[in-house]
Design a protein around this motif. Structure first.
Motif, short mmCIF file in Angstrom:
data_model
loop_
_atom_site.label_atom_id
_atom_site.label_comp_id
_atom_site.label_asym_id
_atom_site.label_seq_id
_atom_site.Cartn_x
_atom_site.Cartn_y
_atom_site.Cartn_z
N LYS A 13 -5.49 15.25 7.45
CA LYS A 13 -4.59 14.13 7.81
C LYS A 13 -4.33 13.10 6.73
O LYS A 13 -3.14 12.84 6.50
CB LYS A 13 -5.07 13.89 9.07
CG LYS A 13 -5.05 15.03 10.46
CD LYS A 13 -5.32 14.24 11.62
CE LYS A 13 -5.43 15.19 12.98
NZ LYS A 13 -6.11 14.60 13.90
N HIS A 14 -5.32 12.72 6.50
CA HIS A 14 -5.37 11.37 5.65
C HIS A 14 -4.59 11.68 4.21
O HIS A 14 -3.69 11.07 3.74
CB HIS A 14 -6.62 10.85 5.16
CG HIS A 14 -6.49 9.45 4.68
ND1 HIS A 14 -5.82 8.21 5.09
CD2 HIS A 14 -6.98 9.28 3.57
CE1 HIS A 14 -5.99 7.40 4.22
NE2 HIS A 14 -6.84 7.79 3.17
N ILE A 15 -4.97 12.93 3.69
CA ILE A 15 -4.44 13.40 2.48
C ILE A 15 -2.72 13.73 2.72
O ILE A 15 -2.03 13.22 1.66
CB ILE A 15 -5.28 14.65 1.80
CG1 ILE A 15 -6.48 14.32 1.43
CG2 ILE A 15 -4.35 15.29 0.56
CD1 ILE A 15 -7.41 15.37 0.97
N LYS A 16 -2.54 14.15 3.73
CA LYS A 16 -1.13 14.56 3.89
C LYS A 16 -0.50 13.50 4.01
O LYS A 16 0.83 13.06 3.44
CB LYS A 16 -1.02 15.30 5.26
CG LYS A 16 -1.16 16.84 5.06
CD LYS A 16 -0.99 17.70 6.36
CE LYS A 16 -1.56 19.07 6.36
NZ LYS A 16 -1.30 19.85 7.51
N TYR A 17 -0.91 12.35 4.84
CA TYR A 17 -0.41 10.85 4.87
C TYR A 17 -0.23 10.39 3.71
O TYR A 17 0.73 9.72 3.33
CB TYR A 17 -1.36 9.98 5.87
CG TYR A 17 -0.76 8.50 5.65
CD1 TYR A 17 0.18 8.06 6.43
CD2 TYR A 17 -1.83 7.66 5.11
CE1 TYR A 17 0.72 6.66 6.25
CE2 TYR A 17 -1.33 6.22 4.92
CZ TYR A 17 -0.28 5.75 5.62
OH TYR A 17 0.14 4.60 5.53
N LEU A 18 -1.13 10.44 2.71
CA LEU A 18 -1.10 9.87 1.36
C LEU A 18 0.07 10.79 0.61
O LEU A 18 0.83 9.81 -0.39
CB LEU A 18 -2.36 9.99 0.59
CG LEU A 18 -3.55 9.01 1.14
CD1 LEU A 18 -4.78 9.11 0.44
CD2 LEU A 18 -3.13 7.51 0.99
N VAL A 67 -14.63 15.26 10.28
CA VAL A 67 -14.60 14.67 8.75
C VAL A 67 -13.30 15.39 7.99
O VAL A 67 -12.56 14.86 7.37
CB VAL A 67 -15.82 14.48 8.20
CG1 VAL A 67 -15.72 14.27 6.39
CG2 VAL A 67 -16.81 13.55 8.84
N LEU A 68 -13.43 16.64 7.86
CA LEU A 68 -12.63 17.86 7.05
C LEU A 68 -11.52 17.45 7.88
O LEU A 68 -10.37 17.38 6.80
CB LEU A 68 -13.19 19.13 7.25
CG LEU A 68 -14.38 19.27 6.20
CD1 LEU A 68 -14.82 20.84 6.35
CD2 LEU A 68 -13.90 19.13 4.52
N GLY A 69 -11.40 17.82 8.99
CA GLY A 69 -9.95 17.62 9.95
C GLY A 69 -9.41 16.11 9.36
O GLY A 69 -8.18 16.02 8.98
#
Length: 198
Positions: free
Chosen positions: A63-68, A57-59
């Motif tokens: 990744k999702h925050i970096k994509y955003l 979940v943390l990983g």
């Protein structure tokens, strides 16, 4: 004389330490429950999450925050590039109604250059692929046909239009999108539309 030494009550500290341990266990349980709830809430925000263990979940959240962040950066760059062009053509209206309540212009009806007519008044705005056209012209159905035909001839695809009668005129608003055939400056669009109505 016999001295009596009071006996220490060992049960009291033991009870106190037992109570502290219980409080600590309860506090730790609540902390873990909160942590679990936060992980569940976080996992619900991550699209395409496959594993539900905390490390995954943390990983995936990272990744999702970096994509955003990258998406926001790209959007900001596009926003800077997308400058809005606009041009307004306003001519003094000299339209009058004759005794039969017919629309006539006070200018002579000879050979008129498209720049010398009193109408239309128009505004053209271009933002990226979107084009907004506003025209105030004489209330004649033939004008509507000419405008629509000219817009399509210029390589624009009409997505929305509104025609409102306003006294002896039509107030026309058109939203269009550039097609692959469109390759004009905003001034040329205004000139072409103005000439088609002259």
């Amino acid at each position: 004389m016999i001295l009596r030494i009071p006996m220490l009550n060992r049960a009291q500290p033991l009870a106190r330490s037992h109570s502290n341990a219980q409080d600590h266990i309860l506090a730790e349980r609540k902390r873990r429950e909160k942590l679990t709830q936060r992980f569940v809430a976080l996992s619900a925000l991550i699209p395409g999450l496959k594993k539900m263990d905390k490390a995954s979940v943390l990983g995936d959240a990272i990744k999702h925050i970096k994509y955003l962040q990258e998406s926001v950066k790209e959007y900001e760059e596009q926003k800077k590039e997308r400058t809005m062009e606009s041009m307004v053509l306003v001519k003094k209206s000299q339209l009058v109604l004759d005794e039969n309540h017919q629309l006539s212009s006070s200018s002579s009806e000879g050979n008129r250059d498209c720049s010398s007519s009193n109408l239309p008044e128009m505004e053209v705005k271009v933002s990226g692929k979107d084009v907004l056209i506003k025209i105030l012209c004489e209330k004649q159905k033939s004008n509507l046909i000419k405008i629509m035909a000219e817009i399509e001839r210029l390589g624009l695809s009409i997505t929305n239009s509104s025609v409102l009668p306003f006294g002896p005129t039509f107030d026309i608003s058109i939203i269009a999108q550039k097609t692959s055939d469109f390759d004009m400056k905003v001034e040329d669009v205004v000139k072409s539309l103005s000439c088609c109505l002259s």
